[in-house]
Enzyme design. Structure first.
Site, short mmCIF file in Angstrom:
data_model
loop_
_atom_site.label_atom_id
_atom_site.label_comp_id
_atom_site.label_asym_id
_atom_site.label_seq_id
_atom_site.Cartn_x
_atom_site.Cartn_y
_atom_site.Cartn_z
N SER A 111 41.02 27.32 43.52
CA SER A 111 41.97 26.37 42.94
C SER A 111 43.38 26.78 43.37
CB SER A 111 41.87 26.43 41.42
OG SER A 111 42.96 25.75 40.85
N SER A 112 44.29 25.80 43.42
CA SER A 112 45.65 26.13 43.86
C SER A 112 46.38 27.04 42.88
CB SER A 112 46.46 24.84 44.08
OG SER A 112 46.52 24.11 42.88
N CYS A 113 45.82 27.21 41.66
CA CYS A 113 46.48 28.09 40.69
C CYS A 113 46.32 29.57 41.05
CB CYS A 113 45.99 27.82 39.28
SG CYS A 113 44.29 28.32 39.06
N TYR A 140 41.72 32.34 34.50
CA TYR A 140 40.97 31.47 35.42
C TYR A 140 41.32 31.82 36.87
CZ TYR A 140 39.99 26.78 37.57
OH TYR A 140 39.58 25.72 38.33
N LYS A 144 39.01 33.17 40.01
CA LYS A 144 38.94 32.47 41.30
C LYS A 144 39.31 33.41 42.45
CE LYS A 144 37.66 28.33 40.09
NZ LYS A 144 36.35 27.83 40.52
N HIS A 183 42.55 17.52 32.37
CA HIS A 183 43.74 17.65 33.21
C HIS A 183 44.66 16.46 32.95
CE1 HIS A 183 40.96 20.24 35.64
NE2 HIS A 183 42.04 20.97 35.64
N1 LIG Z 1 39.22 19.29 38.62
C1 LIG Z 1 40.23 19.81 39.29
O1 LIG Z 1 41.36 19.29 39.24
C2 LIG Z 1 40.03 21.03 40.12
C3 LIG Z 1 38.80 21.67 40.23
N2 LIG Z 1 38.70 22.79 41.01
C4 LIG Z 1 37.43 23.50 41.15
O2 LIG Z 1 36.42 22.61 41.59
C5 LIG Z 1 35.15 23.00 41.05
C6 LIG Z 1 34.52 21.82 40.33
O3 LIG Z 1 35.38 21.42 39.27
P1 LIG Z 1 35.15 20.03 38.50
O4 LIG Z 1 34.14 19.24 39.20
O5 LIG Z 1 36.48 19.49 38.21
O6 LIG Z 1 34.54 20.56 37.12
P2 LIG Z 1 33.61 19.79 36.07
O7 LIG Z 1 33.92 20.39 34.75
O8 LIG Z 1 33.74 18.33 36.24
O9 LIG Z 1 32.15 20.20 36.53
C7 LIG Z 1 31.72 21.52 36.40
C8 LIG Z 1 30.24 21.57 36.59
O10 LIG Z 1 29.83 22.92 36.41
C9 LIG Z 1 28.65 22.94 35.65
N3 LIG Z 1 28.63 24.17 34.85
C10 LIG Z 1 29.64 24.73 34.16
N4 LIG Z 1 29.22 25.86 33.55
C11 LIG Z 1 27.91 26.01 33.90
C12 LIG Z 1 26.93 26.97 33.60
N5 LIG Z 1 27.19 28.05 32.83
N6 LIG Z 1 25.68 26.80 34.11
C13 LIG Z 1 25.39 25.74 34.88
N7 LIG Z 1 26.29 24.79 35.20
C14 LIG Z 1 27.53 24.93 34.72
C15 LIG Z 1 28.65 21.71 34.78
O11 LIG Z 1 27.30 21.34 34.59
P3 LIG Z 1 26.72 20.14 33.66
O12 LIG Z 1 27.39 18.89 34.12
O13 LIG Z 1 25.28 20.13 33.93
O14 LIG Z 1 27.12 20.49 32.28
C16 LIG Z 1 29.43 20.72 35.64
O15 LIG Z 1 28.55 19.94 36.40
C17 LIG Z 1 35.42 24.19 40.15
O16 LIG Z 1 35.19 25.38 40.85
C18 LIG Z 1 36.90 24.07 39.85
O17 LIG Z 1 37.45 25.31 39.54
C19 LIG Z 1 39.76 23.31 41.68
C20 LIG Z 1 40.99 22.71 41.60
C21 LIG Z 1 41.22 21.53 40.83
C1 LIG Z 2 43.91 22.04 38.40
C2 LIG Z 2 44.80 22.95 37.61
O1 LIG Z 2 44.88 22.50 36.27
C3 LIG Z 2 45.60 23.29 35.36
O2 LIG Z 2 46.94 23.42 35.69
P1 LIG Z 2 47.98 22.29 35.48
O3 LIG Z 2 48.17 21.57 36.75
O4 LIG Z 2 49.22 22.87 34.89
O5 LIG Z 2 47.24 21.41 34.39
P2 LIG Z 2 47.23 19.99 33.76
O6 LIG Z 2 46.67 19.00 34.68
O7 LIG Z 2 46.56 20.13 32.45
O8 LIG Z 2 48.79 19.68 33.45
C4 LIG Z 2 49.74 19.40 34.43
C5 LIG Z 2 51.08 19.09 33.81
O9 LIG Z 2 50.98 17.87 33.06
C6 LIG Z 2 51.59 18.01 31.78
N1 LIG Z 2 51.03 17.05 30.83
C7 LIG Z 2 51.72 16.05 30.22
N2 LIG Z 2 50.94 15.40 29.36
C8 LIG Z 2 49.69 15.96 29.46
C9 LIG Z 2 48.48 15.67 28.80
O10 LIG Z 2 48.34 14.77 27.97
N3 LIG Z 2 47.41 16.45 29.17
C10 LIG Z 2 47.50 17.44 30.11
N4 LIG Z 2 46.40 18.15 30.43
N5 LIG Z 2 48.68 17.73 30.72
C11 LIG Z 2 49.75 17.00 30.39
C12 LIG Z 2 51.33 19.47 31.46
O11 LIG Z 2 52.18 19.94 30.44
C13 LIG Z 2 51.59 20.13 32.82
O12 LIG Z 2 52.98 20.29 33.02
C14 LIG Z 2 45.10 24.64 35.26
O13 LIG Z 2 43.94 24.61 34.54
C15 LIG Z 2 44.90 25.30 36.61
O14 LIG Z 2 44.08 26.37 36.46
C16 LIG Z 2 44.37 24.38 37.67
O15 LIG Z 2 43.75 24.79 38.60
#
Ligand SMILES: NC(=O)C1=CN([C@@H]2O[C@H](COP(=O)(O)OP(=O)(O)OC[C@H]3O[C@@H](n4cnc5c(N)ncnc54)[C@H](OP(=O)(O)O)[C@@H]3O)[C@@H](O)[C@H]2O)C=CC1
Ligand SMILES: C[C@H]1O[C@H](OP(=O)(O)OP(=O)(O)OC[C@H]2O[C@@H](n3cnc4c(=O)[nH]c(N)nc43)[C@H](O)[C@@H]2O)[C@@H](O)[C@@H](O)C1=O
Length: 372
Positions: A111-113, A140, A144, A183
């Protein structure tokens, strides 16, 4: 380089999630027929013995590691122990079993974090571990970073082909719309949709939305005033100003942070592109650092290369949804990283770039969201 054939045994960990489901669709569209999946209920990936048995039984040849404990800023900050423990467990189990069972290629999603809070922008792969991490997602991010270093170290010691990609903030159809743990993009889309329903006095749609999203304590019998109280907890309220009744949404933070968003189908396409066309041996040549005996930062950033402030994002969603009310910011809530734009030149040099504009993506998710 190991080639993914249409009948190769490909395991997608996390295939029901936002990214995993998009990767699965992309592979199916391209004709891959031997996809291996398990739900959380069927296989808890934090359980070492179960993951060991699964790999020995299924013997996947290729692995997309898209399973993780994931959430927005509040979830990361609140569930710090779970974010570090579950992510370390899942990735340790899968990466190590992939090595033991001779997996030909694995893609790990970071992840970009992982980059420092105040990294120079746009952030290149080489700014990894050059400064302090952002506090809200430090556990987190550390998990990563461990996953990326594990892939790189296994490649260097054992000759495996485990590639790490660092996605920016993603969004799409199978997103998490929970107002506490999601998010920003899905949270804003849903809050603004609920604001529009309130503006129209459509309590029926508000009730349906809350039930559909399993809002705690909300049922078909919940009274209207309780629905309004529920919305109020998330900063969605009717107010009277200058004798005029309108809806005000209170969003988190200052609205000033800048974020980069990528449509999840573009993300899935980039993942499959990397798995089909690249290997660790190409990437080690682009490794950073001056000392050529040191191989590091072999991961690849994946982003759109475009950033937007949270305030402008809110106004863009407001326009797509058609909400007329007021948007304010609650500065008692955290902002997180001030700016998080990825330098995507390495990926462009490899031959991939994003296609979908933010407005197109938001409109597609909104159409999908309201269709139920
Ligand atoms: N969403 C984003 O903005 C970003 C995501 N990422 C990375 O991308 C990847 C996918 O994220 P995303 O699709 O958003 O996440 P989701 O939460 O949408 O999906 C996560 C998946 O992981 C599975 N899972 C979680 N814990 C377990 C466990 N203990 N055992 C088995 N399965 C598990 C869940 O399974 P089930 O559905 O069966 O419960 C689910 O399908 C991650 O590595 C995340 O860190 C990186 C940057 C940004
Ligand atoms: C993908 C990325 O996601 C996370 O990082 P983040 O980008 O900071 O997360 P976010 O999407 O939740 O918020 C982005 C911005 O948005 C603002 N904000 C306003 N109003 C709402 C609101 O209603 N909900 C949320 N969630 N945020 C809000 C919030 O305050 C912040 O300034 C990490 O988990 C990190 O680990 C990671 O990888």
């Amino acid at each position: 380089m190991a080639i993914m054939n249409k009948d190769s045994r490909i395991y997608i960990a996390g295939h029901r999630g936002l990214v995993g489901s998009a990767i699965m669709n992309n592979l199916q569209r391209k004709g891959y027929v031997n996809l291996i999946t398990r739900t959380f209920e069927e296989l808890d990936l934090t359980d070492q013995s179960k993951v060991t048995a699964f790999f020995e039984y299924e013997k996947p040849e290729f692995v997309f590691l898209a399973a993780a404990k994931v959430g927005g800023i509040m979830a990361n900050n609140k569930y710090r122990a779970q974010f570090i423990y579950e992510n370390l467990q899942i990735q340790n189990n899968i990466i190590h079993q992939a090595y033991l069972n001779g997996v030909k290629k694995l893609l790990f999603l970071g992840s970009s974090c992982v980059y420092p809070k105040n990294a120079p922008q746009p952030m290149s792969e080489d700014c990894l571990l050059t400064g302090e991490l952002e506090y809200t997602n430090e556990p987190y991010a550390i998990a990563k970073i461990a996953g990326m270093k594990m892939c790189e170290s296994y490649n260097l010691q054992y000759g495996t082909d485990f590639i790490s990609v660092m996605p920016t903030n993603l969004y799409g159809y199978n997103d998490n719309f929970n107002l506490e743990t999601s998010h920003v993009l899905p949270a804003l889309l849903r809050k603004i949709h609920l604001g529009k329903c309130l503006e129209k006095g459509d309590l029926r749609e508000i009730r349906n939305d809350l039930i559909r999203n399993q809002a705690e304590g909300i049922t078909i019998d919940t009274e209207d005033h309780e629905l309004l109280n529920y919305l109020g907890r998330f900063g969605i309220a009717e107010i009277i100003k200058d004798n005029d009744r309108h809806v005000r949404l209170s969003l988190w933070g200052t609205g000033q942070p800048l974020r980069e968003f990528l449509w999840v189908e573009d993300m899935a396409d980039a993942c499959v592109f990397v798995m089909e066309n690249h290997s660790f041996s190409d990437l080690r040549n682009s490794s950073g650092g001056n000392d050529k005996t040191e191989i590091r930062n072999t991961h690849i950033n994946i982003g759109s290369g475009k950033e937007v402030s949270i305030k402008d994002l809110a106004f863009l969603i407001k326009e797509v949804v058609g909400f007329k009310g007021e948007i304010v910011f609650d500065t008692s809530k955290p902002d997180g990283t001030p700016r998080k734009l990825l330098d995507v030149s390495k990926l462009s040099t490899l031959g991939w770039q994003a296609r979908t504009s933010l407005k197109e993506g938001i409109a597609a998710v909104y159409r999908h969201y309201i269709s139920g």
